[in-house]
Design a protein around this motif. Structure first.
Motif, mmCIF file in Angstrom:
data_model
loop_
_atom_site.group_PDB
_atom_site.id
_atom_site.type_symbol
_atom_site.label_atom_id
_atom_site.label_comp_id
_atom_site.label_asym_id
_atom_site.label_seq_id
_atom_site.Cartn_x
_atom_site.Cartn_y
_atom_site.Cartn_z
ATOM 1 N N ALA A 292 47.364 -18.050 29.489
ATOM 2 C CA ALA A 292 46.636 -18.781 30.521
ATOM 3 C C ALA A 292 45.594 -17.886 31.157
ATOM 4 O O ALA A 292 45.891 -16.756 31.562
ATOM 5 N N ASN A 293 44.362 -18.384 31.238
ATOM 6 C CA ASN A 293 43.281 -17.689 31.944
ATOM 7 C C ASN A 293 43.218 -18.310 33.342
ATOM 8 O O ASN A 293 42.801 -19.457 33.481
ATOM 9 N N ILE A 294 43.616 -17.556 34.345
ATOM 10 C CA ILE A 294 43.783 -18.120 35.680
ATOM 11 C C ILE A 294 42.584 -17.801 36.564
ATOM 12 O O ILE A 294 42.235 -16.628 36.756
ATOM 13 N N SER B 109 51.849 -15.930 28.656
ATOM 14 C CA SER B 109 51.177 -14.709 29.104
ATOM 15 C C SER B 109 49.976 -15.094 29.968
ATOM 16 O O SER B 109 49.332 -16.115 29.718
ATOM 17 N N ILE B 110 49.676 -14.288 30.997
ATOM 18 C CA ILE B 110 48.568 -14.655 31.888
ATOM 19 C C ILE B 110 47.449 -13.619 31.868
ATOM 20 O O ILE B 110 47.660 -12.451 31.569
ATOM 21 N N GLY B 111 46.257 -14.112 32.219
ATOM 22 C CA GLY B 111 45.091 -13.242 32.310
ATOM 23 C C GLY B 111 44.189 -13.675 33.441
ATOM 24 O O GLY B 111 44.227 -14.827 33.883
ATOM 25 N N ALA B 112 43.380 -12.750 33.926
ATOM 26 C CA ALA B 112 42.406 -13.055 34.974
ATOM 27 C C ALA B 112 41.193 -13.737 34.357
ATOM 28 O O ALA B 112 40.731 -13.350 33.277
ATOM 29 N N HIS B 113 40.698 -14.749 35.066
ATOM 30 C CA HIS B 113 39.541 -15.529 34.592
ATOM 31 C C HIS B 113 38.431 -15.424 35.649
ATOM 32 O O HIS B 113 38.142 -16.394 36.353
ATOM 33 N N VAL C 28 41.900 -10.225 30.348
ATOM 34 C CA VAL C 28 40.782 -10.675 31.188
ATOM 35 C C VAL C 28 39.818 -11.448 30.303
ATOM 36 O O VAL C 28 39.478 -11.002 29.200
ATOM 37 N N LYS C 29 39.393 -12.599 30.807
ATOM 38 C CA LYS C 29 38.383 -13.387 30.109
ATOM 39 C C LYS C 29 37.413 -13.945 31.139
ATOM 40 O O LYS C 29 37.813 -14.658 32.062
ATOM 41 N N ALA C 30 36.147 -13.613 31.009
ATOM 42 C CA ALA C 30 35.133 -14.107 31.955
ATOM 43 C C ALA C 30 34.986 -15.616 31.825
ATOM 44 O O ALA C 30 35.255 -16.202 30.773
ATOM 45 N N LEU D 145 29.206 -16.406 33.526
ATOM 46 C CA LEU D 145 29.439 -14.970 33.354
ATOM 47 C C LEU D 145 29.798 -14.671 31.904
ATOM 48 O O LEU D 145 29.316 -13.688 31.321
ATOM 49 N N TYR D 146 30.621 -15.506 31.306
ATOM 50 C CA TYR D 146 30.980 -15.376 29.886
ATOM 51 C C TYR D 146 29.723 -15.492 29.021
ATOM 52 O O TYR D 146 29.475 -14.658 28.136
ATOM 53 N N ASN D 147 28.919 -16.523 29.282
ATOM 54 C CA ASN D 147 27.712 -16.743 28.481
ATOM 55 C C ASN D 147 26.700 -15.616 28.644
ATOM 56 O O ASN D 147 26.020 -15.236 27.672
ATOM 57 N N MET D 148 26.571 -15.088 29.860
ATOM 58 C CA MET D 148 25.667 -13.958 30.093
ATOM 59 C C MET D 148 26.099 -12.750 29.261
ATOM 60 O O MET D 148 25.269 -12.055 28.650
ATOM 61 N N ALA D 149 27.410 -12.495 29.224
ATOM 62 C CA ALA D 149 27.931 -11.353 28.477
ATOM 63 C C ALA D 149 27.799 -11.548 26.971
ATOM 64 O O ALA D 149 27.734 -10.570 26.221
ATOM 65 N N GLU D 150 27.752 -12.812 26.524
ATOM 66 C CA GLU D 150 27.591 -13.099 25.097
ATOM 67 C C GLU D 150 26.180 -12.785 24.609
ATOM 68 O O GLU D 150 25.950 -12.672 23.399
#
Length: 258
Positions: A33-35, A60-64, A110-112, A116-121
């Motif tokens: 889960a990306n929370i 399992s959890i991750g920061a989003h 961690v998953k943006a 923010l995700y698209n900028m990093a891509e």
């Protein structure tokens, strides 16, 4: 074809009295889960509740982390400096770590989110800032991003473990990027189409809107938890993967097996 893959979903995106998604249902179907951490969505109570649901299901959890844009759900790009990106990402990871510790569960990745995700891509500078923030908070964290993203090199430079991600419920352009949500057909709502795409991705292939097949390794598949079709899509994807002989497992297990 891989025999083991993670199935992740963006969760915890409600805010106060405004619900978003169906975390109870979706978290029973995925393995990670990306929370949301309160910037683009979520709040301390929602974060705590999501951690508790994930723990109950063995997820399992991750920061989003996302941009500070509640009104735009973090999907509007913002011109930020490297330092601003590093601090906003570090802040959000730390917030989830604290809430997760209270629930007796650890943050694994961690998953943006969104813009923010698209900028990093597209931008190695943004990717580098995100990777440095993750490493500064906890170098044991796994960084998730698209296969072929600048975040791959950024994670390697930072000495972080990296998991390549595919989106069964999204369309891809011929250059391997996610199709803009502003365009029709960008989001796939048909469970059968998403399921077929998931199996193809597990085989290391991404089919683009132009009919190109891109060879891309994938360790984790994302279901967008804010979509109304999330639960039926996740159900279909999971069934298709199992039918193809692919076991769904939490992300740390998938990477350790590789």
């Amino acid at each position: 074809m891989t025999s083991l893959i993670d199935l992740n979903a963006d969760c915890g995106e409600s805010f106060g009295a405004w619900p978003m998604g169906n975390d109870e249902t979706v978290l029973a179907l995925v393995t990670s889960a990306n929370i949301a951490c309160g910037f683009h969505a979520g709040d301390p109570q929602v974060m705590a509740r999501t951690c508790e649901i994930a723990k109950r299901h063995g997820v399992s959890i991750g920061a989003h982390p996302g941009l500070a844009d509640l009104q735009g759900f973090g999907r509007r790009p913002m011109p930020l400096s490297e330092t601003e990106i590093e601090t906003l990402v570090a802040y959000q990871i730390g917030a989830l770590q604290a809430i997760a510790a209270r629930a007796g569960i650890a943050v694994a990745h961690v998953k943006a989110h969104g813009a923010l995700y698209n900028m990093a891509e597209r931008d190695p500078i943004v990717a580098g800032a995100i990777a440095r923030a993750v490493k500064a908070v906890d170098p044991r964290l796994i960084l998730i991003a698209g296969s072929g993203s600048p975040l791959v090199a950024a994670a390697e430079t930072a000495g972080l473990r990296f998991a390549a991600e595919g989106f069964p419920d999204r369309a891809y352009t011929d250059d391997g990027l996610l199709m803009s949500r502003k365009l029709p057909g960008a989001v796939i709502h048909d469970p059968e189409v998403a399921a077929a795409q998931a199996v193809r991705m597990a085989a290391g292939e991404i089919l683009t809107i132009g009919g190109r097949i891109l060879r891309r390794p994938v360790q984790t598949l994302c279901i967008h938890g804010d979509e109304p079709t999330a639960s039926v899509v996740a159900t279909a994807v999971r069934a298709a993967l199992l039918g193809a002989g692919i076991r769904v497992a939490v992300l740390p297990e998938v990477l350790n097996a590789g």
